[in-house]
Structure formats: structure tokens, C-alpha cells
Design an enzyme around this catalytic site. Structure first.
Site, PDB file in Angstrom:
ATOM      1  N   GLY A 115      -7.537  -4.908 -14.195  1.00  0.00           N
ATOM      2  CA  GLY A 115      -8.006  -5.561 -12.979  1.00  0.00           C
ATOM      3  C   GLY A 115      -7.763  -4.752 -11.729  1.00  0.00           C
ATOM      4  O   GLY A 115      -8.221  -5.124 -10.645  1.00  0.00           O
ATOM      5  N   SER A 232      -1.187   9.074 -14.269  1.00  0.00           N
ATOM      6  CA  SER A 232      -0.019   9.421 -13.468  1.00  0.00           C
ATOM      7  C   SER A 232      -0.442   9.630 -12.010  1.00  0.00           C
ATOM      8  O   SER A 232      -1.521   9.176 -11.596  1.00  0.00           O
ATOM      9  CB  SER A 232       0.669  10.662 -14.042  1.00  0.00           C
ATOM     10  OG  SER A 232       1.924  10.871 -13.415  1.00  0.00           O
ATOM     11  N   LYS A 235       2.543  11.750  -6.818  1.00  0.00           N
ATOM     12  CA  LYS A 235       3.871  11.362  -6.331  1.00  0.00           C
ATOM     13  C   LYS A 235       4.956  11.583  -7.380  1.00  0.00           C
ATOM     14  O   LYS A 235       6.143  11.478  -7.081  1.00  0.00           O
ATOM     15  CB  LYS A 235       3.846   9.912  -5.853  1.00  0.00           C
ATOM     16  CG  LYS A 235       2.954   9.721  -4.632  1.00  0.00           C
ATOM     17  CD  LYS A 235       2.762   8.266  -4.285  1.00  0.00           C
ATOM     18  CE  LYS A 235       1.862   8.121  -3.062  1.00  0.00           C
ATOM     19  NZ  LYS A 235       0.495   8.637  -3.268  1.00  0.00           N
ATOM     20  N   LYS A 247       7.118   7.379 -12.449  1.00  0.00           N
ATOM     21  CA  LYS A 247       5.928   7.929 -13.081  1.00  0.00           C
ATOM     22  C   LYS A 247       6.229   9.268 -13.765  1.00  0.00           C
ATOM     23  O   LYS A 247       5.667   9.576 -14.822  1.00  0.00           O
ATOM     24  CB  LYS A 247       4.823   8.106 -12.038  1.00  0.00           C
ATOM     25  CG  LYS A 247       4.132   6.813 -11.646  1.00  0.00           C
ATOM     26  CD  LYS A 247       3.322   6.257 -12.797  1.00  0.00           C
ATOM     27  CE  LYS A 247       2.082   5.556 -12.338  1.00  0.00           C
ATOM     28  NZ  LYS A 247       1.225   5.130 -13.455  1.00  0.00           N
ATOM     29  N   LEU A 274     -10.063   6.597  -2.473  1.00  0.00           N
ATOM     30  CA  LEU A 274     -10.598   5.887  -1.313  1.00  0.00           C
ATOM     31  C   LEU A 274     -10.875   4.433  -1.642  1.00  0.00           C
ATOM     32  O   LEU A 274     -11.594   4.135  -2.592  1.00  0.00           O
ATOM     33  CB  LEU A 274     -11.893   6.561  -0.852  1.00  0.00           C
ATOM     34  CG  LEU A 274     -11.749   7.935  -0.206  1.00  0.00           C
ATOM     35  CD1 LEU A 274     -13.116   8.608  -0.110  1.00  0.00           C
ATOM     36  CD2 LEU A 274     -11.111   7.830   1.158  1.00  0.00           C
ATOM     37  N   GLY A 275     -10.283   3.538  -0.860  1.00  0.00           N
ATOM     38  CA  GLY A 275     -10.582   2.122  -0.997  1.00  0.00           C
ATOM     39  C   GLY A 275      -9.836   1.394  -2.092  1.00  0.00           C
ATOM     40  O   GLY A 275     -10.154   0.257  -2.398  1.00  0.00           O
ATOM     41  N   SER A 276      -8.818   2.033  -2.708  1.00  0.00           N
ATOM     42  CA  SER A 276      -8.087   1.343  -3.774  1.00  0.00           C
ATOM     43  C   SER A 276      -7.252   0.210  -3.197  1.00  0.00           C
ATOM     44  O   SER A 276      -6.937   0.181  -2.002  1.00  0.00           O
ATOM     45  CB  SER A 276      -7.183   2.323  -4.521  1.00  0.00           C
ATOM     46  OG  SER A 276      -6.185   2.835  -3.660  1.00  0.00           O
ATOM     47  N   VAL A 280      -4.808   2.853   2.354  1.00  0.00           N
ATOM     48  CA  VAL A 280      -4.892   2.900   3.806  1.00  0.00           C
ATOM     49  C   VAL A 280      -6.283   2.528   4.329  1.00  0.00           C
ATOM     50  O   VAL A 280      -6.399   1.954   5.416  1.00  0.00           O
ATOM     51  CB  VAL A 280      -4.472   4.306   4.303  1.00  0.00           C
ATOM     52  CG1 VAL A 280      -5.499   5.357   3.933  1.00  0.00           C
ATOM     53  CG2 VAL A 280      -4.223   4.316   5.790  1.00  0.00           C
TER      54      VAL A 280
END
Length: 436
Positions: A115, A232, A235, A247, A274-276, A280
Site C-alpha cells: 500500500g 533499501s 540512507k 536498513k 518524487l511525491g512519495s 517533501v
């Protein structure tokens, strides 16, 4: 317009509030514009054109590519606002479709964290290759309902099974594997929000990201899964936060479980998408919609970005190429300043920085100024795919260490300082950020 000067003259000649249409193309049918006799990358061309139009107070819309219009795939009515993704546009991902049909077609495929942003996009991409069954495993009931409804509406021909459960729940995982016997697993389930996982939730972050991975991976081994792909993050490289360190340990767990002739474990590292969820870009959109200010932690903070579909496609490609035990690193392009993203979003929303202020709030717990894709002492090897490289990752966990790790994670709850001390033992390159 045939040059930037003519474009700027045209923009100045329009009344503020009028609309300028940019023939910007799409990711599939995009093309390179020539300006002043020089070829420019589509993203840089779009950015400069949008800036010129915005400076003149003109609304900017993008028109589909000529190839798409001529082929009838889209019509001239398919106009939309220029989005941030257009200005950060990346090249189309080249996939080995025949190979992916062999990997996924007619097989049972499991996606954990189905999800979430990456998990749900993996599910959409996998559906293109006609699996026998797509099992979607998710802890959030609402997120699972949402993706189930999307498949019913848009992909009704794809056989799916929607299963609610926790990756740390051994009995539930065993039931899942015994019933569906997935041949390929994409493990995307994770707690990933760095500041939220850094202090009060450190123990839960480690248990979810490491113990959850261990239990799903061992179930895959027991039930003869052919391939296990672990999602992964950059980070995990020289981590300064609990999420990244957890991780990295999960990578080491997968490497430690690799056996000749058994389940192939493949790890894939990449940066921000982008947009996850929780990222941000949606946050900036909400702040702009409220009239600002837009909050940025530091004027010099930079991140790597790619689109969600691009990340998912490259994960599939890495899964196809993996022989077992590799850590794939995605080509993330050039890092982008977060403050530049904020400025672009303000401008694309039709405002100026005088109308929507940018406020710097300071680095959050566990946050770096920049992320890395390789740890100290690591280097990469090329692959046949231009956007994938293989990291020569540091040592995996030995069998005895795996048992010690399991005992720790199955033990009593620990406070954040105890968790961070043990992370330092397990991941020597882990350097927790000191509180200011």
C-alpha cells in the site's frame, strides 16, 4: 519561439494572466528542443521556458508531444499544468521486457508494503507482465483497500490476493507463504520516516526493518522462493540515523542468508522519490495551498530524486539481473537543492517568494545535509544497464551473528540509547547525529 530571446519577447508581449503553451513532450514521447542552434535536455529547456513565462506573470501549461498527437494516443485537449516532475525530468527507463516476462509472467509474485508509494507502484508495474497471481501484503487496512479498489477499477484482469498482516508476525508470514507459495518476492515494507523513527520509535524501527526482513526472507527460503528483492535506501550508506542503520543491517541479513542454489537475494539502493508518502513534495504542496510559509530545514540541504515509476521499473530490472547477494545502486542523477525545489513549486503554483515565504527551520533528528550512494571503502561495478551499478558492499552477517541479532530483536523493548549503542556495534560506520 526559435530562441530564448524570442521566447522572452513573446512572454513580455502577453498580458499577465494569459496562458503560454509549452510543447514539452512526455517521458515516453519527449524530444530535445534546439535553442540558438544548441540541443538542450528537455528538463532544462522546460525549466528555463517556465521561468521566463513565470517572470512575465503568464500561466504555463504543457502540450503533449507531437508524436503522441499524430499517433492519436492523446489529443490536444490533454493539457495540464507544468509540474515539478517536468522540470526535474529524467530519461525513459529502458527495460528488458522479454526478461521480465520470464521472471514475472505466469508466476506468483508477492509484494510486501503493497500500500506504500513504492510497493503500490511495483504492483502496478508487475501487473504489466501478467503474473499468475499478485499477492499484496500490507499492515494498513486502508492502504490495502485503496490499492485493491484501484486494481478493480483499472486492472480488473490481474488476479490479486489482498492480505493484511505484519512482517514481524511469524505465524502470519508462514501462513502467507504456505498458502500462496510466491516464486518472486519484492520486500518494500518498512518504517522509513527518518525524524519520526529516530528517538521515541527507534526500537520499533529496528524491529520492523530488520526483524521483519529476516522473517520474510527466511520464509522465502523455507518455501523455495526463487528470488527475493529487498528495497533499501541511500540512507543505509554511512548512516547517521536509526532508519538508515536498520536498513543497512537488513541488507547484511539478506547477504548473510544467500546460499548456493537457494533463493537469490538482491538488494536495491536508491534515494528519494518524487511525491512519495511523507516526502517533501506533498508537504510543500500543502504549505503553498495554505498560503505558506514553505519550510526547508537548511539552505544547503540536497537530495537525489527520481520518479516513483522510474524507481519501481529499475527495481524490477535489478531483480531480473541479480544472481544473488548483490547490492544494486540506481543512477540517481545529480543531487538537487531542496530550497530550489521549494522555489520551483512556489513559482509553478503561480506565486512569488514575496507572496509565499521560505523559512529555514534547522536540520531534524538524524538528518544529513547530503546523502551518499556508496559507503567508505565501497566501489561499484558496471552492469549491462546504464542506470544500474553493483556496489561492492561490506561484509554480510555470519550465521552466528544472525542468531545473536535474532535474540536481540526478539528480546525486551529497549530505549533509544541502548538501541543506538547496539546499532554502532553491528554497523561500525554508523555515526548517530549529535543533538544540537
Amino acid at each position: 519561439a526559435t530562441s530564448w530571446k524570442s521566447l522572452e519577447r513573446a512572454a513580455k508581449g502577453l498580458t499577465a494572466g494569459k496562458t503560454l503553451y509549452l510543447l514539452a513532450g512526455t517521458y515516453q514521447g519527449g524530444f530535445t528542443l534546439r535553442v540558438d542552434g544548441k540541443a538542450g535536455q528537455p528538463a532544462s529547456v522546460r525549466r528555463r521556458a517556465a521561468e521566463a513565462a513565470a517572470a512575465a506573470g503568464i500561466i504555463v501549461l504543457t502540450v503533449p508531444a507531437i508524436d503522441d498527437l499524430l499517433s492519436g494516443r492523446v489529443s490536444i485537449s490533454n493539457l495540464r499544468k507544468v509540474e515539478l516532475e517536468d522540470l526535474l525530468g529524467r530519461e525513459v527507463v529502458r527495460l528488458d521486457s522479454d526478461g521480465l516476462h520470464r521472471l514475472l509472467g505466469g508466476r506468483t509474485v508477492l509484494v510486501t508494503g503493497a500500500g506504500g508509494s513504492i510497493g503500490s507502484e511495483l504492483a502496478r508495474q508487475i501487473a504489466r507482465f501478467e503474473p499468475k497471481l499478485l499477492a499484496l501484503f500490507e499492515q494498513s487496512e486502508f492502504a490495502l483497500y485503496d490499492i485493491e479498489q484501484e486494481f478493480a477499477r483499472l486492472l480488473p484482469g490481474t488476479p490479486i490476493a489482498c492480505v493484511v498482516g505484519d512482517v514481524k508476525d511469524t505465524a502470519r508470514i508462514e501462513c502467507l507463504f504456505a498458502r500462496f507459495r510466491p516464486e518472486v518476492v519484492f520486500h518494500a515494507a518498512a518504517y522509513k520516516h527518518v525524524p519520526l523513527m529516530e528517538n521515541e520509535n527507534a526500537w520499533e524501527a529496528v524491529r520492523n526493518n530488520v526483524l521483519g526482513t529476516l522473517r520474510v526472507a527466511e520464509a522465502a527460503q523455507r518455501h523455495g522462493t526463487a528470488e527475493f528483492v529487498f528495497i533499501s535506501t541511500d540512507k543505509a550508506v554511512n548512516p547517521t540515523n536509526v532508519m538508515g542503520a536498520s536498513k543497512r543491517i537488513a541488507e547484511m541479513v539478506c547477504q548473510g542468508l544467500q546460499r548456493p542454489g537457494g533463493t537469490r537475494f538482491v538488494m536495491v539502493r536508491f534515494g528519494n522519490v518524487l511525491g512519495s508518502n511523507g516526502s517533501v513534495i506533498p508537504k510543500f504542496r500543502e504549505q503553498i495551498a495554505r498560503g505558506g510559509p514553505v519550510t526547508v530545514t537548511h539552505p544547503d540541504i540536497v537530495r537525489y530524486f527520481m520518479s516513483i515509476p522510474e524507481a519501481a521499473q529499475l527495481v524490477l530490472q535489478a531483480g531480473l539481473m541479480g544472481q544473488g547477494g548483490e547490492v544494486f545502486v540506481l543512477d540517481m542523477g545529480e543531487p538537487v537543492k531542496i530550497v530550489d525545489l521549494a522555489r520551483d513549486m512556489i513559482r509553478l503554483s503561480g506565486y512569488t517568494e514575496e507572496e509565499i515565504k521560505i523559512v529555514f527551520t534547522g536540520l531534524r533528528p538524524g538528518e544529513k545535509l547530503f546523502e551518499e550512494l556508496l559507503a567508505d571503502g565501497e566501489h561499484t561495478l558496471p552492469t549491462p544497464h546504464p542506470k544500474l551499478r553493483i556496489a561492492r558492499a561490506q561484509a554480510a552477517l555470519a550465521a552466528g551473528s544472525l542468531e545473536e541479532l535474532r535474540r536481540w530483536l526478539e528480546g525486551a523493548s529497549q530505549d533509544e540509547q541502548a538501541v543506538k549503542r547496539q546499532l554502532g556495534v553491528l554497523v561500525p560506520e554508523y555515526r548517530p547525529q549529535q543533538a544540537a
